[in-house]
Design a protein around this motif. Sequence first.
Motif, PDB file in Angstrom:
ATOM      1  N   UNK A  73      22.296  51.673  24.544  1.00 41.71           N
ATOM      2  CA  UNK A  73      21.556  50.433  24.252  1.00 41.71           C
ATOM      3  C   UNK A  73      22.519  49.331  23.819  1.00 41.71           C
ATOM      4  N   UNK A  74      23.409  49.651  22.917  1.00 44.28           N
ATOM      5  CA  UNK A  74      24.330  48.638  22.382  1.00 44.28           C
ATOM      6  C   UNK A  74      25.110  47.975  23.513  1.00 44.28           C
ATOM      7  N   UNK A  75      25.646  48.796  24.408  1.00 45.84           N
ATOM      8  CA  UNK A  75      26.452  48.278  25.525  1.00 45.84           C
ATOM      9  C   UNK A  75      25.593  47.515  26.526  1.00 45.84           C
ATOM     10  N   UNK A  76      24.448  48.119  26.904  1.00 44.14           N
ATOM     11  CA  UNK A  76      23.615  47.515  27.942  1.00 44.14           C
ATOM     12  C   UNK A  76      23.023  46.202  27.458  1.00 44.14           C
ATOM     13  N   UNK A  77      22.608  46.178  26.204  1.00 43.11           N
ATOM     14  CA  UNK A  77      22.046  44.949  25.629  1.00 43.11           C
ATOM     15  C   UNK A  77      23.104  43.856  25.637  1.00 43.11           C
ATOM     16  N   UNK A  78      24.312  44.195  25.187  1.00 42.84           N
ATOM     17  CA  UNK A  78      25.398  43.205  25.119  1.00 42.84           C
ATOM     18  C   UNK A  78      25.723  42.666  26.509  1.00 42.84           C
ATOM     19  N   UNK A  79      25.865  43.559  27.473  1.00 37.83           N
ATOM     20  CA  UNK A  79      26.226  43.136  28.844  1.00 37.83           C
ATOM     21  C   UNK A  79      25.158  42.236  29.440  1.00 37.83           C
ATOM     22  N   UNK A  80      23.899  42.630  29.273  1.00 32.61           N
ATOM     23  CA  UNK A  80      22.809  41.868  29.880  1.00 32.61           C
ATOM     24  C   UNK A  80      22.645  40.521  29.185  1.00 32.61           C
ATOM     25  N   UNK A  81      22.766  40.536  27.874  1.00 32.44           N
ATOM     26  CA  UNK A  81      22.587  39.305  27.103  1.00 32.44           C
ATOM     27  C   UNK A  81      23.660  38.265  27.451  1.00 32.44           C
ATOM     28  N   UNK A  82      24.911  38.682  27.589  1.00 34.79           N
ATOM     29  CA  UNK A  82      25.954  37.702  27.913  1.00 34.79           C
ATOM     30  C   UNK A  82      25.843  37.252  29.373  1.00 34.79           C
ATOM     31  N   UNK A  83      25.172  38.048  30.191  1.00 37.72           N
ATOM     32  CA  UNK A  83      24.911  37.616  31.558  1.00 37.72           C
ATOM     33  C   UNK A  83      23.822  36.520  31.553  1.00 37.72           C
ATOM     34  N   UNK A  84      22.827  36.670  30.707  1.00 38.62           N
ATOM     35  CA  UNK A  84      21.753  35.669  30.606  1.00 38.62           C
ATOM     36  C   UNK A  84      22.267  34.382  29.949  1.00 38.62           C
ATOM     37  N   UNK A  85      22.984  34.528  28.836  1.00 38.93           N
ATOM     38  CA  UNK A  85      23.500  33.364  28.100  1.00 38.93           C
ATOM     39  C   UNK A  85      24.967  33.630  27.762  1.00 38.93           C
ATOM     40  N   UNK A  86      25.886  33.125  28.604  1.00 37.91           N
ATOM     41  CA  UNK A  86      27.314  33.452  28.425  1.00 37.91           C
ATOM     42  C   UNK A  86      27.864  33.102  27.039  1.00 37.91           C
ATOM     43  N   UNK A  87      27.318  32.052  26.415  1.00 39.25           N
ATOM     44  CA  UNK A  87      27.806  31.659  25.074  1.00 39.25           C
ATOM     45  C   UNK A  87      27.580  32.741  24.021  1.00 39.25           C
TER      46      UNK A  87
END
Lengths: 89, 381
Positions: free
Chosen positions: B279-293
């Motif tokens: 979860x930690x990794x997938x959430x981080x990867x997906x979130x920075x894909x949605x909002x790079x900042x």
Amino acid sequence: MTVTICRCEDITEEEIVEAIEDGYTELESLKRHLRLAMGQCQGKTCIPLTERILARKLGKGPDDMDEPTARPPSRQVSFGVLAGDEDDR
Amino acid sequence: MTDKAGAVIIGGGVNGLGTAYHLAKKGYTDVVILEKSYICSGASGRNGGGIRQQWSSSENIKLAMESTKMFEELSDELEEDLEFIQGGYLVLAFTDDELEQFKENVALQRKMGLDTEYVSPEEAKEMVPQLNISKVKAATFNQSDGTVYPFPVVHGYARVLRETGVEIREHTEVLDIETSGDEIASVRTSDGKIKTDTVVNAAGGWSSDIADMVGVELPNKPYRHEIMVTEPFARFLEPMIISFHHGIYFSQSKHGNIVGGIGNPDEKEGINQRSSLWFMRTMAKTLVDFIPQFRSVNMLRQWAGLYDTTPDAQPIIGPVPEVRRFYQLNGFSGHGFMVSPVVDKVTAELILGETPSMDIDRLSVERFEGMDLEQEYSVVG
């Protein structure tokens, strides 16, 4: 004199005592009621202090208190690092 | 402590306490609430606080629309700051299949009186300039959707109930429900027996186990869903953003933290509230894909809770054929908080023998026996 227990979320001893008297008589409930231990330090300071207040109020020993569940990551980590960005390592 | 009650409510979450609250509002306080841990320890204290009316099934739309209206009044009613913000839900489509489903959803929602709009990727970017729209095909937006902070809602109910003399027993586990013929006789707990003829099963992920005690079979199954929160910072994100394709949702609380989750399609059925590295990794990867900042934003904490999931992702409300006055208030499939106001009110009305203010016949457990189910597709997290 106002005694601040949680600096991250600005919670005083008085607020904690009042919450205990309102029926929040364990650390897990106090946390959710006051945002205690939910700030940047994740409870490193406020949990031991609150344990002592709670133990005193309930007439128990500090070691008899159940600690809130520890949540990862134990210290703040940026999404860049978690996402595996090379630049952020 | 009382050993007799007009009604016993199993589960000290938003729906159990909410039902007791609506009973108390009508002057009925002969109620005991049993909670095996502490108040709000289950899904009610583990969810993202989303209040969404944009569903694909008419039942969920109806429940969410009425509940949203009730949430609008609830801060004043409970005299608590519930941090209810109606910043809207921006629902993003990434595939052609989603586009087709969204067309049906919007048509149904508009027909039911909900003001959902189609939004182009460019319009979505106007709403959230930081959003990466390179793969977004379209979006839908409803302004009156929003978020609430779950704890003051549940704690607000608890305070009112304590003031009116309703007994809330924490750390009291239900061991058995005793019946005599088709009537409930008593509830046996880890701390004594309570005589009653009325039981509400609001036990969330544990509700099938409770129903088992009287031989009632519920189709609900518990599944872990994980969630996280970031450090707080100045509010910039007005709407909750969700994608069914990715299974992600995230919003920024009034306090300034980003709160969000992402579902694991391989999650196994069962009671599991532990945190995972996946979860930690997938959430981080997906979130920075949605909002790079978000790369520079720190994650503070992750945790998990249970979805009490039914085959059609709609809740089970009301009585059962086998046992009299055994009311179900479960199977919320991940959206139990947002529809709680109206289903709690209706459950209180059923207990008192009043005509329900909303027709909930289609949410009876009996729908699973041979009836055509209206599948809810818009589940996230």
